[in-house]
Design a protein around this motif. Structure first.
Motif, short mmCIF file in Angstrom:
data_model
loop_
_atom_site.label_atom_id
_atom_site.label_comp_id
_atom_site.label_asym_id
_atom_site.label_seq_id
_atom_site.Cartn_x
_atom_site.Cartn_y
_atom_site.Cartn_z
N PRO A 104 29.27 -6.49 -13.16
CA PRO A 104 29.03 -6.81 -11.75
C PRO A 104 27.66 -7.47 -11.58
CG PRO A 104 28.80 -4.44 -12.14
CD PRO A 104 29.31 -5.06 -13.41
N ALA A 105 27.55 -8.30 -10.56
CA ALA A 105 26.28 -8.96 -10.27
C ALA A 105 25.26 -7.91 -9.82
CB ALA A 105 26.47 -10.01 -9.19
N LEU A 106 24.01 -8.16 -10.15
CA LEU A 106 22.95 -7.24 -9.77
C LEU A 106 22.32 -7.67 -8.45
CD1 LEU A 106 21.20 -6.94 -13.24
CD2 LEU A 106 22.54 -5.18 -12.13
N ALA B 37 19.07 -8.21 -5.98
CA ALA B 37 17.75 -8.76 -6.30
C ALA B 37 16.80 -7.65 -6.75
CB ALA B 37 17.18 -9.50 -5.10
N GLU B 38 16.88 -6.50 -6.11
CA GLU B 38 16.01 -5.36 -6.47
C GLU B 38 16.35 -4.85 -7.87
OE1 GLU B 38 15.32 -0.76 -5.04
OE2 GLU B 38 16.00 -2.22 -3.56
N ASP B 39 17.65 -4.69 -8.17
CA ASP B 39 18.06 -4.21 -9.49
C ASP B 39 17.72 -5.23 -10.57
OD1 ASP B 39 19.01 -1.83 -8.51
OD2 ASP B 39 21.13 -2.41 -8.55
N PHE B 40 17.88 -6.52 -10.26
CA PHE B 40 17.55 -7.57 -11.22
C PHE B 40 16.06 -7.53 -11.56
CE2 PHE B 40 16.64 -11.89 -12.66
CZ PHE B 40 17.65 -12.07 -13.58
N SER B 41 15.23 -7.37 -10.55
CA SER B 41 13.78 -7.29 -10.77
C SER B 41 13.43 -6.06 -11.61
CB SER B 41 13.07 -7.26 -9.42
OG SER B 41 11.69 -7.12 -9.59
N LYS B 42 14.05 -4.94 -11.29
CA LYS B 42 13.80 -3.70 -12.05
C LYS B 42 14.28 -3.87 -13.49
CE LYS B 42 14.54 1.26 -12.00
NZ LYS B 42 15.09 2.40 -11.28
N ALA B 43 15.46 -4.46 -13.67
CA ALA B 43 16.00 -4.67 -15.01
C ALA B 43 15.11 -5.59 -15.84
CB ALA B 43 17.41 -5.23 -14.93
N LYS B 44 14.58 -6.65 -15.21
CA LYS B 44 13.66 -7.56 -15.91
C LYS B 44 12.45 -6.81 -16.43
CE LYS B 44 12.17 -11.05 -13.56
NZ LYS B 44 11.87 -12.27 -12.80
N ALA B 45 11.89 -5.94 -15.59
CA ALA B 45 10.71 -5.17 -15.99
C ALA B 45 11.06 -4.18 -17.11
CB ALA B 45 10.13 -4.43 -14.79
N ILE C 289 21.67 -0.33 -15.27
CA ILE C 289 21.06 -1.58 -14.79
C ILE C 289 20.77 -2.52 -15.96
CG2 ILE C 289 18.95 -2.54 -13.78
CD1 ILE C 289 18.93 -0.13 -11.87
N ILE C 290 20.21 -1.99 -17.05
CA ILE C 290 19.89 -2.84 -18.20
C ILE C 290 21.17 -3.36 -18.84
CG2 ILE C 290 18.88 -2.89 -20.51
CD1 ILE C 290 16.81 -0.88 -19.53
#
Length: 142
Positions: free
Chosen positions: A37-39, A41-49, A113-114
């Motif tokens: 599933p698409a993430l 914006a908040e989850d994407f930012s957290k996953a990037k970190a 999330i990751i």
């Protein structure tokens, strides 16, 4: 040795379980499992970190591999891995050296999330201009 065997066995059991998932065809004609599933914006930012702090040291910032293997979304799809398989690897680690992050290192939600983040195309790393690079230099004269 028991931990490595147990983790490897867990991953093999997970891979066996996921091999019975219904197949879908990708744009390339290869059989793949359902897309992640698409993430938000908040989850994407957290996953990037999380990825940068926990994974990029071995897998590289663009996920093309360093001391760890290539885990780009394209490579995972070629191997017929989905987010659930990625989650099993993250949770249990591997016998090849990847640590187990499911033993209290990361929460279940962070692992989800990751895993979903890995199934998305990697974000481009920020590029610095020469002025920014030179500004970051620190001359140390002993």
């Amino acid at each position: 040795m028991k931990v490595i065997y147990r983790n490897t066995l867990s991953v093999l059991v997970a891979l066996t379980a996921f091999s019975s998932l219904p197949d879908m065809r990708s744009a390339y004609g290869a059989e793949t499992a359902a897309p992640a599933p698409a993430l938000t914006a908040e989850d994407f930012s957290k996953a990037k970190a999380l990825y940068f702090n926990r994974c990029a040291g071995c897998h590289g910032t663009t996920r093309k591999g360093a001391t760890g293997p290539n885990i780009t979304d394209e490579n995972l799809v070629k191997k017929n891995y989905n987010a659930d398989v990625a989650k099993a690897f993250i949770t249990n680690g591997t016998g090849g050296g990847m640590p187990s992050f499911g033993a209290g290192e990361l929460s279940e939600a962070d692992i989800d999330i990751i895993a979903n983040f890995l199934m998305q195309p990697p974000p481009a790393p920020p590029e610095l201009g020469m002025a920014e690079i030179m500004e970051s230099w620190k001359l140390v004269v002993p």
